[in-house]
Design an enzyme around this catalytic site. Structure first.
Site, PDB file in Angstrom:
ATOM      1  N   SER A 178       0.846  -1.205   0.000  1.00  0.00           N
ATOM      2  CA  SER A 178       0.000   0.000   0.000  1.00  0.00           C
ATOM      3  C   SER A 178       0.875   1.247   0.000  1.00  0.00           C
ATOM      4  O   SER A 178       0.378   2.360   0.049  1.00  0.00           O
ATOM      5  CB  SER A 178      -0.925   0.021   1.224  1.00  0.00           C
ATOM      6  OG  SER A 178      -0.178  -0.080   2.415  1.00  0.00           O
ATOM      7  N   GLU A 220     -18.994  20.970 -15.989  1.00  0.00           N
ATOM      8  CA  GLU A 220     -19.362  19.582 -16.314  1.00  0.00           C
ATOM      9  C   GLU A 220     -18.453  18.598 -15.582  1.00  0.00           C
ATOM     10  O   GLU A 220     -18.897  17.544 -15.120  1.00  0.00           O
ATOM     11  CB  GLU A 220     -19.281  19.367 -17.831  1.00  0.00           C
ATOM     12  CG  GLU A 220     -20.389  20.111 -18.572  1.00  0.00           C
ATOM     13  CD  GLU A 220     -20.128  20.242 -20.073  1.00  0.00           C
ATOM     14  OE1 GLU A 220     -21.101  20.361 -20.819  1.00  0.00           O
ATOM     15  OE2 GLU A 220     -18.960  20.242 -20.497  1.00  0.00           O
ATOM     16  N   TYR A 250      -8.766  -6.773  12.965  1.00  0.00           N
ATOM     17  CA  TYR A 250      -8.228  -6.170  11.742  1.00  0.00           C
ATOM     18  C   TYR A 250      -8.218  -7.198  10.619  1.00  0.00           C
ATOM     19  O   TYR A 250      -7.887  -8.371  10.835  1.00  0.00           O
ATOM     20  CB  TYR A 250      -6.794  -5.666  11.982  1.00  0.00           C
ATOM     21  CG  TYR A 250      -6.146  -5.153  10.718  1.00  0.00           C
ATOM     22  CD1 TYR A 250      -6.295  -3.827  10.327  1.00  0.00           C
ATOM     23  CD2 TYR A 250      -5.424  -6.006   9.883  1.00  0.00           C
ATOM     24  CE1 TYR A 250      -5.734  -3.363   9.141  1.00  0.00           C
ATOM     25  CE2 TYR A 250      -4.862  -5.555   8.700  1.00  0.00           C
ATOM     26  CZ  TYR A 250      -5.022  -4.234   8.335  1.00  0.00           C
ATOM     27  OH  TYR A 250      -4.473  -3.778   7.166  1.00  0.00           O
ATOM     28  N   SER A 265     -14.739  24.462 -28.951  1.00  0.00           N
ATOM     29  CA  SER A 265     -14.871  23.174 -29.629  1.00  0.00           C
ATOM     30  C   SER A 265     -13.794  23.069 -30.698  1.00  0.00           C
ATOM     31  O   SER A 265     -13.397  24.073 -31.287  1.00  0.00           O
ATOM     32  CB  SER A 265     -16.265  23.086 -30.261  1.00  0.00           C
ATOM     33  OG  SER A 265     -16.261  22.203 -31.350  1.00  0.00           O
ATOM     34  N   ASN A 286     -17.921  26.444 -24.078  1.00  0.00           N
ATOM     35  CA  ASN A 286     -18.501  25.344 -23.306  1.00  0.00           C
ATOM     36  C   ASN A 286     -18.139  25.403 -21.813  1.00  0.00           C
ATOM     37  O   ASN A 286     -17.018  25.742 -21.463  1.00  0.00           O
ATOM     38  CB  ASN A 286     -18.025  24.005 -23.875  1.00  0.00           C
ATOM     39  CG  ASN A 286     -18.539  23.761 -25.282  1.00  0.00           C
ATOM     40  OD1 ASN A 286     -19.639  24.195 -25.614  1.00  0.00           O
ATOM     41  ND2 ASN A 286     -17.748  23.105 -26.106  1.00  0.00           N
ATOM     42  N   LYS A 310     -18.349  27.922 -30.272  1.00  0.00           N
ATOM     43  CA  LYS A 310     -18.687  27.317 -28.977  1.00  0.00           C
ATOM     44  C   LYS A 310     -17.935  27.908 -27.798  1.00  0.00           C
ATOM     45  O   LYS A 310     -16.776  28.268 -27.890  1.00  0.00           O
ATOM     46  CB  LYS A 310     -18.446  25.796 -29.006  1.00  0.00           C
ATOM     47  CG  LYS A 310     -19.428  25.017 -29.836  1.00  0.00           C
ATOM     48  CD  LYS A 310     -20.893  25.218 -29.445  1.00  0.00           C
ATOM     49  CE  LYS A 310     -21.269  24.559 -28.146  1.00  0.00           C
ATOM     50  NZ  LYS A 310     -21.338  23.109 -28.252  1.00  0.00           N
ATOM     51  N   LYS A 319      -7.768   3.543   2.449  1.00  0.00           N
ATOM     52  CA  LYS A 319      -6.992   4.746   2.127  1.00  0.00           C
ATOM     53  C   LYS A 319      -7.236   5.247   0.708  1.00  0.00           C
ATOM     54  O   LYS A 319      -7.342   6.447   0.471  1.00  0.00           O
ATOM     55  CB  LYS A 319      -5.495   4.476   2.352  1.00  0.00           C
ATOM     56  CG  LYS A 319      -5.119   4.544   3.816  1.00  0.00           C
ATOM     57  CD  LYS A 319      -3.759   3.975   4.094  1.00  0.00           C
ATOM     58  CE  LYS A 319      -3.756   2.471   4.121  1.00  0.00           C
ATOM     59  NZ  LYS A 319      -4.630   1.884   5.159  1.00  0.00           N
TER      60      LYS A 319
HETATM   61  N1  ARG Z   1      -0.828  -1.395   5.337  1.00  0.00           N
HETATM   62  C1  ARG Z   1      -1.741  -1.875   6.310  1.00  0.00           C
HETATM   63  C2  ARG Z   1      -3.055  -1.089   6.187  1.00  0.00           C
HETATM   64  O1  ARG Z   1      -3.056  -0.140   5.549  1.00  0.00           O
HETATM   65  C3  ARG Z   1      -1.195  -1.681   7.675  1.00  0.00           C
HETATM   66  C4  ARG Z   1      -1.717  -2.653   8.659  1.00  0.00           C
HETATM   67  C5  ARG Z   1      -1.210  -4.016   8.368  1.00  0.00           C
HETATM   68  N2  ARG Z   1      -1.600  -4.916   9.406  1.00  0.00           N
HETATM   69  C6  ARG Z   1      -1.545  -6.224   9.249  1.00  0.00           C
HETATM   70  N3  ARG Z   1      -1.952  -6.941  10.237  1.00  0.00           N
HETATM   71  N4  ARG Z   1      -1.165  -6.778   8.136  1.00  0.00           N
HETATM   72  O2  ARG Z   1      -4.058  -1.444   6.733  1.00  0.00           O
END
Ligand code: ARG
Length: 502
Positions: A66, A333, A360, A320, A328, A326, A368
């Site tokens: 991520s 939009e 979790y 355009s 626009n 035109k 995110k």
């Molecule tokens: N990159 C993870 C997230 O955004 C962080 C938490 C990861 N936790 C785990 N138990 N793998 O949620």
């Protein structure tokens, strides 16, 4: 994102595995064992995944990371880590010297990232591991103590809440700017009358200022909603660990107060999986986007030759490639369309949350993408809308030239009769017949003579003409909050005072 990973492959990954050989020193720094084959990349190279074995799969690395998205959290991640380290030192879980090393190291990393000198390595998955790994590499043993009593689960939630507090402040400031633009424009049009529409059909006359000020009210509710979201989300989950808290004597209130949270969360299991604040934030963004889209829709229509109510500034129009005449309203939009993406984020976050088993789950990593996208989109749409509003003019001449079309004084006439004692339902019926009569004889209500009125009701007298003519009626609105010049001026004064304090 293209280019973001440029250099990553040549970063940590290649430094360690250049030419298929492990470079001893760096490996030591990271506390890694050199017990895997030089040409075999195993999972155990990750300090937090020693339990796993086998070859690292590049597809997997790309899929689970991520970092490309959450690297923007680095300041919050580092702030959270410094607070956590301070608390560990206060609780004598690390020494003062270790704290100093950790703090200095983290601040250096922050500077490297800010200045673009930091090499992000996607195999480290996320910003939390990227920062921690860099710290360990930089300061060695002390760096390995930073994660004491902490999990990425409480860490990421802390980071997100810190980010959101700031993001909300940015959005609120942009909302205020937009509100000010509406008030400023409105103050130029407190006497100018325009058609007010329902069902996009002419309904009753209003002053242009009231039309503009409606948006100030709407965005004020958005401002308040965001404030509520901030208040509810400003709770520290730090110290909740993976899900069950910790056996170490962590002082959760210590970190909460260092980070400016108003309180701590009181159930560790809830704390690590709670993303209500994300859903709420995106909802608030979605409603802002809806309000911006309504404005855009209005002005796309109002700026057409058919309506001709507003004149958009050339700088916010496009032409355009084929039709040279035109002009626009593309900006509007795009604002209108972007609401769709924000709604998409709202559905996405709600769907991510709906099937979360307790605790979790990695699904939560996907939050995110949507909070950032919603925030970014609404930020840019608010900026654009503010610029457009500041430069848009109302075509008052053309508006007043056509103002008496559409019998917008009919309701005022019915109220005139009601004021003389006639039941409103009856008055409504009589005015309906009068309008039909006018349509047939191609007249306006104000063009009917006293005798013609008398045929429909004996209650009509000479003073009826004060209640006729769209331009005149707005001055007769007497209810609080009505769309007349008096109320518009009061509202402008109120908003000028109110917004000056922000
Ligand atoms: N990159 C993870 C997230 O955004 C962080 C938490 C990861 N936790 C785990 N138990 N793998 O949620």
């Amino acid at each position: 994102m293209e280019g973001f990973w440029d250099g990553c492959v040549s970063g940590w990954f290649l430094t360690h595995y250049a030419g298929g050989r492990i470079i001893g020193q760096e490996s030591e720094d990271r506390g890694q064992k050199t017990d895997f084959g030089a040409d075999k990349m195993t999972n155990s190279e990750k300090s937090w995944e020693k339990r796993l074995s086998g070859q690292r799969d590049e597809l997997m690395v790309d899929f689970v990371q991520s970092l490309s998205c959450d690297k923007r959290l680095y300041k919050y991640d580092i702030a959270g880590s410094i607070a956590h380290a301070q608390m560990l030192a206060d609780q004598k879980l690390i020494t003062k010297a270790e704290l100093k090393q950790i703090k200095d190291g983290l601040l250096e990393i922050e500077q490297e990232i800010t200045e673009g000198r930091f090499k992000f390595d996607k195999s480290l998955e996320d910003i939390h591991m990227a920062v921690e790994s860099a710290l360990i590499k930089k300061i060695g043993e002390a760096g390995k103590k930073l994660h004491t009593g902490r999990s990425r689960n409480d860490q990421v939630s802390t980071d997100l809440r810190l980010w959101m507090r700031d993001e909300i402040e940015i959005l609120q400031a942009k909302i205020t700017q937009l509100q000010k633009a509406f008030v400023k424009s409105g103050s130029r049009y407190t006497e100018a009358v325009m058609p007010g529409y329902t069902h996009l059909q002419r309904a009753q006359p209003v002053v242009v200022a009231s039309y503009l000020l409606q948006f100030v009210e709407r965005f004020e509710r958005d401002f308040i909603r965001l404030g509520n979201c901030r208040r509810l989300g400003n709770i520290s989950p730090l110290g909740s660990g993976a899900l069950a808290g910790s056996t170490l004597p962590l002082d959760r209130k210590n970190t909460a107060s260092q980070l400016g949270f108003s309180d701590i969360s009181y159930n560790s299991m809830d704390a690590v999986s709670d993303r209500d604040f994300c859903a709420e934030f995106i909802f608030d963004c979605a409603l802002i986007a809806a309000h911006l889209s309504q404005l855009a829709e209005d002005w796309i229509i109002y700026s057409s030759s058919e309506f001709g109510l507003v004149l958009l500034d050339d700088s916010f129009c496009t032409s355009s490639s084929m039709m040279p005449q035109k002009r626009n309203p593309d900006v509007l939009e795009l604002i209108r369309a972007k609401a769709g993406a924000v709604y998409g984020s709202l559905i996405a976050i709600l769907t991510i949350l709906k099937a979360q088993p307790t605790g979790y789950n990695r699904d939560l990593q996907e939050d995110k993408i949507h909070i950032f996208a919603a925030g970014d989109t609404v930020e840019s749409s608010l900026d654009m809308a503010c610029a457009v509003v500041s430069h848009t003019k109302f075509n008052t001449e053309r508006i007043s030239a056509g103002l008496e079309e559409g019998f917008m004084d009919a309701t005022a006439l019915a109220e005139y009769l009601a004021g003389k004692g006639m039941a409103f339902r009856e008055a409504h019926g009589i005015v309906g017949s009068l309008v039909a009569h006018c349509e047939k004889s191609n007249k306006k209500l104000s063009e009917l003579g006293p005798d013609e009125f008398k045929k429909y009701s004996s209650l009509v007298s000479e003073d009826v003409y004060e209640s006729l003519g769209a331009a005149r009626i707005v001055g007769k609105y007497i209810t609080e909050g009505a769309a007349g010049p008096k109320q518009a001026k009061e509202q402008i004064a109120y908003w000028q005072r109110q917004l000056a304090q922000r």
